[in-house]
Motif scaffolding. Sequence first.
Motif, mmCIF file in Angstrom:
data_model
loop_
_atom_site.group_PDB
_atom_site.id
_atom_site.type_symbol
_atom_site.label_atom_id
_atom_site.label_comp_id
_atom_site.label_asym_id
_atom_site.label_seq_id
_atom_site.Cartn_x
_atom_site.Cartn_y
_atom_site.Cartn_z
ATOM 1 N N GLU A 129 0.837 -1.209 0.000
ATOM 2 C CA GLU A 129 0.000 0.000 0.000
ATOM 3 C C GLU A 129 0.865 1.250 0.000
ATOM 4 N N SER A 130 0.423 2.288 -0.710
ATOM 5 C CA SER A 130 1.114 3.574 -0.705
ATOM 6 C C SER A 130 0.582 4.428 0.443
ATOM 7 N N LEU A 131 1.481 5.185 1.047
ATOM 8 C CA LEU A 131 1.104 6.025 2.178
ATOM 9 C C LEU A 131 1.375 7.484 1.857
ATOM 10 N N SER A 132 0.545 8.353 2.384
ATOM 11 C CA SER A 132 0.757 9.784 2.252
ATOM 12 C C SER A 132 1.318 10.305 3.577
ATOM 13 N N VAL A 133 2.646 10.222 3.703
ATOM 14 C CA VAL A 133 3.308 10.682 4.924
ATOM 15 C C VAL A 133 4.456 11.599 4.546
ATOM 16 N N THR A 134 4.798 12.505 5.471
ATOM 17 C CA THR A 134 5.902 13.436 5.253
ATOM 18 C C THR A 134 6.968 13.160 6.283
ATOM 19 N N ASN A 135 8.019 12.507 5.840
ATOM 20 C CA ASN A 135 9.087 12.111 6.758
ATOM 21 C C ASN A 135 10.091 13.229 6.995
ATOM 22 N N SER A 136 10.214 14.151 6.057
ATOM 23 C CA SER A 136 11.264 15.160 6.119
ATOM 24 C C SER A 136 11.138 16.065 7.334
ATOM 25 N N ASP A 137 9.904 16.354 7.752
ATOM 26 C CA ASP A 137 9.725 17.212 8.926
ATOM 27 C C ASP A 137 9.296 16.411 10.152
ATOM 28 N N GLY A 138 9.500 15.092 10.086
ATOM 29 C CA GLY A 138 9.153 14.243 11.218
ATOM 30 C C GLY A 138 7.783 13.623 11.045
ATOM 31 N N LEU A 139 7.629 12.410 11.531
ATOM 32 C CA LEU A 139 6.359 11.697 11.429
ATOM 33 C C LEU A 139 5.499 11.992 12.644
ATOM 34 N N ASN A 140 4.256 12.403 12.396
ATOM 35 C CA ASN A 140 3.347 12.567 13.526
ATOM 36 C C ASN A 140 2.830 11.192 13.956
ATOM 37 N N GLU A 141 2.033 11.160 14.984
ATOM 38 C CA GLU A 141 1.622 9.878 15.562
ATOM 39 C C GLU A 141 0.868 9.009 14.571
#
Length: 506
Positions: free
Chosen positions: A87-99
């Motif tokens: 599955e593809s996820l819409s996350v932004t790792n560059s500024d840190g992952l939220n919970e």
Amino acid sequence: MRAAHGLILAALLVLAGCSGVPATGTDAPGTTATTPTAGGAAEATAETDGSNDAGTGTDTTVPDDRTALDDPPTDRIGWEAGYWANESLSVTNSDGLNESELDAVVARSMARVEVVRDREFRESVPVEIISRSEFKSESMPELTESLRTVDNAKFEAMFFVGEDRSSIQAQLDNQGENVLGYFDPRNDTIKLVSDSGQPQLRNERTLGHELVHAMQDQYHNLSAITGETRDENNGQSALIEGEARTVGLAYEGRCGDGWDCVSATSTPPSDIHFGIYLLNFFPYSDGPGLIGHLREQGGWDAVDAAFDDPPESAEQAIYPDKYTPPRDSPATVSLSDTATDGWTRVRPASPVAGSERADYGRLGQSALSAMFAYTLYDSSGPALVTPEQVVNRNDRSDPLNYDLPMTDGWAGDRLHVYENGDAGRNQTAYVWRLTWNSSTDAREFADGYRRLLRYWGGSPADGHENVWTIPEDDSFGDAFRVTRENETITVVNAPTVADLDAVHQP
């Protein structure tokens, strides 16, 4: 810097971390596979073709249509907590992952580990991202004074840490700068270390590696796997880390080839003690070969069975046929205490009441090999080994060799530590007896060890047969007596030549 540095640094891959509580690699109970180690810059950009795929299951267990990934009616391999492995996820790792982003990445990574390992997680796994400063603050182990004394002697015996420095602190400094993450079986939690100041995931394989440890704990209870010596711990760690690294490399091989993976840019570690690194790298380097051997014997079932009776020594991972029946167990080495003139034996006491541990040291073949290989990094003289003897340039699953010519044929070893507090001396000494498969093997090690003494500034002592001295103002400044009788070598270390007989009679 030696020319060999860059070559071997390229082979020392950044590790995903390790299982267990952060520790220093002492022989204390509960430190099996617990020394988080990392290093080298290469792995941040290295690629793999996925040919080391660990699983018998494939992506056919996961829906091919990534736009219609419905939840299955029941839990299954390749699906966890609402997320499929592909599955593809819409996350932004560059500024840190939220919970919520971290929860999604963890669930998908669990599903991916299931696909590669072809086994279901039994329960969810808590994951935290902590800063490097947080990791350093919680890494100090609880150790007795006797354990510290014995550990100092062992690292001095390997010429890694001299008398002017604490071996425990040297190990903590190494892991504090280079660890990426670890699994803590005390609370079943994974902690990933971020250098960015943000809760950022450095690479997804780190998470996958630690999730393998969590899965191992769910099936095998890692806390129950403890060794009495460093050598036994290294053998057990080769099994534990070998499985995690095998799965991790196969996991990484699918990133970009059907799987979108989270990653971040990173800088290489800048301050590594390469001797300690080589010592602790062993389970990651030779562990996958042990796993491959077991799988050839009986698939993943053979790997699972090994957790009920793990390797007894590093040698059994270096040469996996010595682990499988008929097993070649380490030899029992006899060593009597004959110390006089105020010298007394130090028997390391565990900080954990009732924990089993040996009252002697057994360093094993991997430690002996690291002792010689370290000369590739130091500038005290010509290295005692060549890069070609140590490095497998094109094998990421087994990048380093621990079967060097002067250590091949190891059968067993035993190290006793002594101290002398008379007249305020507060000095230590040790006797290290090593047994070999043949007199030829013993002679080859003895010759190599004398070359090692010369490398570290030693020279034969005038008027004393088999005795060497390193100048007193050196951090390894001591007297050494090296004798061989057939397959047995005895090294006696003391502050002065006059102390040698008092520490141990020839």
